[in-house]
Enzyme design. Structure first.
Site, PDB file in Angstrom:
ATOM      1  N   ASP A   1      57.527 -11.904 -71.124  1.00 48.91           N
ATOM      2  CA  ASP A   1      58.173 -12.134 -72.347  1.00 48.91           C
ATOM      3  C   ASP A   1      57.850 -13.623 -72.806  1.00 48.91           C
ATOM      4  O   ASP A   1      57.624 -13.730 -74.098  1.00 48.91           O
ATOM      5  CB  ASP A   1      59.667 -11.899 -72.195  1.00 48.91           C
ATOM      6  CG  ASP A   1      60.386 -12.385 -70.847  1.00 48.91           C
ATOM      7  OD1 ASP A   1      59.820 -13.051 -70.187  1.00 48.91           O
ATOM      8  OD2 ASP A   1      61.551 -12.353 -70.848  1.00 48.91           O
TER       9      ASP A   1
ATOM     10  N   ASP B   1      47.842  -4.196 -71.197  1.00 47.26           N
ATOM     11  CA  ASP B   1      47.805  -3.367 -72.157  1.00 47.26           C
ATOM     12  C   ASP B   1      48.269  -4.200 -73.326  1.00 47.26           C
ATOM     13  O   ASP B   1      47.490  -4.353 -74.525  1.00 47.26           O
ATOM     14  CB  ASP B   1      48.310  -1.954 -71.822  1.00 47.26           C
ATOM     15  CG  ASP B   1      47.868  -1.159 -72.943  1.00 47.26           C
ATOM     16  OD1 ASP B   1      46.719  -1.400 -73.729  1.00 47.26           O
ATOM     17  OD2 ASP B   1      48.233  -0.076 -73.272  1.00 47.26           O
TER      18      ASP B   1
ATOM     19  N   ASP C   1      46.307  -6.453 -76.710  1.00 49.79           N
ATOM     20  CA  ASP C   1      46.190  -6.167 -78.220  1.00 49.79           C
ATOM     21  C   ASP C   1      46.839  -7.282 -78.897  1.00 49.79           C
ATOM     22  O   ASP C   1      46.593  -7.676 -79.933  1.00 49.79           O
ATOM     23  CB  ASP C   1      47.002  -4.926 -78.409  1.00 49.79           C
ATOM     24  CG  ASP C   1      46.156  -3.729 -78.121  1.00 49.79           C
ATOM     25  OD1 ASP C   1      45.119  -3.734 -77.530  1.00 49.79           O
ATOM     26  OD2 ASP C   1      46.468  -2.555 -78.564  1.00 49.79           O
TER      27      ASP C   1
END
Ligand code: NAI
Ligand code: MG
Length: 328
Positions: free
Chosen positions: A198, A222, A226
């Site tokens: 986080d 993943d 992005d």
């Protein structure tokens, strides 16, 4: 002479592949290409998205260039990752001139574990709803961390950051974090860091230049990949590598973009940069740098670029421009 399998696939995958092969002709490295089919079109013709013949062709090659598949992408690319045990997913986050990058000074790499974690597909319906199983093995954690350290060493990078959530996922990410620090003992020259996922997501936005090589589990990788792509421009620019013990598969992050297909307007950069990753994988580092520099010149000049970069060149015109820089 390298044995390379080539899977153009569907939609703009075919167009950016043609463009990239045209550019690679001007590189001082010999390739022996074997073309293979996979994707929606092949599915329509034969009822199978990924024929065994294609898997065999890729298995017998040193590296594979993959364009894009359409709706069958999961069947094609996920299956290929499993069949070939492509346990590394490598995503550079690099700012290039002439693009819409948010930060113009980034150059880091995300090394994502590609075979387990929350993506093993073990989901189950329960009376209350559903559960998913997250598998983190010592073996997979060690090999991905080893890859990250070796990659850092080979590419002259000095720092490796493990990203996890070991304060909450104590057992699974405990294994990952321990494997990281154990592997690190073999790389005493490397600067080490570990961070919660986080906080990492926040630092991507506030201080992304602090990262060099990031190593992380499947789902976190993943999502961060992005997010990283978002920092350095559109989908037309982002390459990726899937790497196993025996071969690598190199593909743009984008898909078949059906709305753009057939118009000749797709940006070939992501596919060309995937070829750069392939050249680095084959340890043709000089050729990789030349190809990357040729593309950078074209992006920097901004004259012969595709519409997504604010130009009006076609896919092939932009590729020809990159090739002319190589030949100059
Ligand atoms: P997409 O990446 O194909 O396209 C999304 C949008 O990004 C496009 O409409 C376009 O505006 C832009 N874009 C992507 N690549 C570009 C390029 N080279 N040049 C200029 N603009 C570009 O993603 P989408 O629309 O979600 O999916 C389309 C199909 O592709 C689906 O069938 C999906 O399953 C498949 N797909 C395949 C992947 C693969 O083969 N690895 C990965 C992602 C999607
Ligand atoms: Mg993704």
């Amino acid at each position: 002479m390298y044995k390379i399998s080539v899977i153009p696939g569907d939609g703009i995958g075919k167009e950016v592949m043609d463009a990239t092969l045209h550019v690679l002709e001007a590189i001082d490295v010999e390739f022996d290409y074997t073309f293979a089919d996979a994707g929606d079109e092949h599915m329509e013709k034969t009822g199978v998205a990924l024929p065994q013949e294609t898997v065999d062709i890729v298995k017998s090659s040193q590296a594979c260039l993959f364009g894009a598949a359409g709706e069958t992408a999961a069947d094609v690319i996920v299956k290929m990752r499993q069949e070939l045990d492509l346990y590394v997913n490598l995503r550079p986050v690099k700012s290039y001139p002439g693009t819409n990058c948010i930060f113009d000074n980034l150059d880091f790499v995300i090394v994502r574990e590609n075979t387990e974690g929350l993506y093993i597909g073990l989901e189950e319906e329960t009376d209350e709803g559903a559960t998913a199983t997250r598998v983190v093995t010592r073996k997979a954690s060690e090999r991905i961390c080893k890859y990250a350290f070796e990659y850092a060493k080979k590419t002259g990078r000095g720092k490796v950051t493990a990203v996890h959530k070991a304060n909450v996922l104590k057992k699974t990410d405990g294994v990952f974090k321990d494997s990281f620090y154990q592997m690190a003992e073999q790389y005493p020259e490397m600067e080490l860091d570990d961070r919660y996922v986080d906080a990492t997501a926040m630092f991507f936005i506030t201080k992304p230049e602090m990262f060099d090589v990031i190593v992380t589990t499947n789902l976190f990788g993943d999502i961060l990949s992005d997010e990283g792509a978002g920092l350095v421009g559109g989908l037309g620019l982002i390459p990726s590598a899937n790497i196993g013990e025996n071969q690598g598969l190199f593909e743009p992050v984008h898909g078949s973009a059906p709305r753009h297909a057939g118009k000749g307007t797709a940006n070939p950069s992501a596919m060309i940069l995937s070829a750069v990753l392939m050249l680095d994988y084959l340890e043709e580092n000089d050729a990789a740098r030349k190809l990357e520099e040729a593309l950078v010149k074209v992006l920097e000049e901004g004259k012969v670029v595709t519409p997504d970069l604010g130009g009006n060149a076609s896919t092939m015109e932009m590729a020809a421009e990159v090739r002319s820089k190589l030949e100059a």
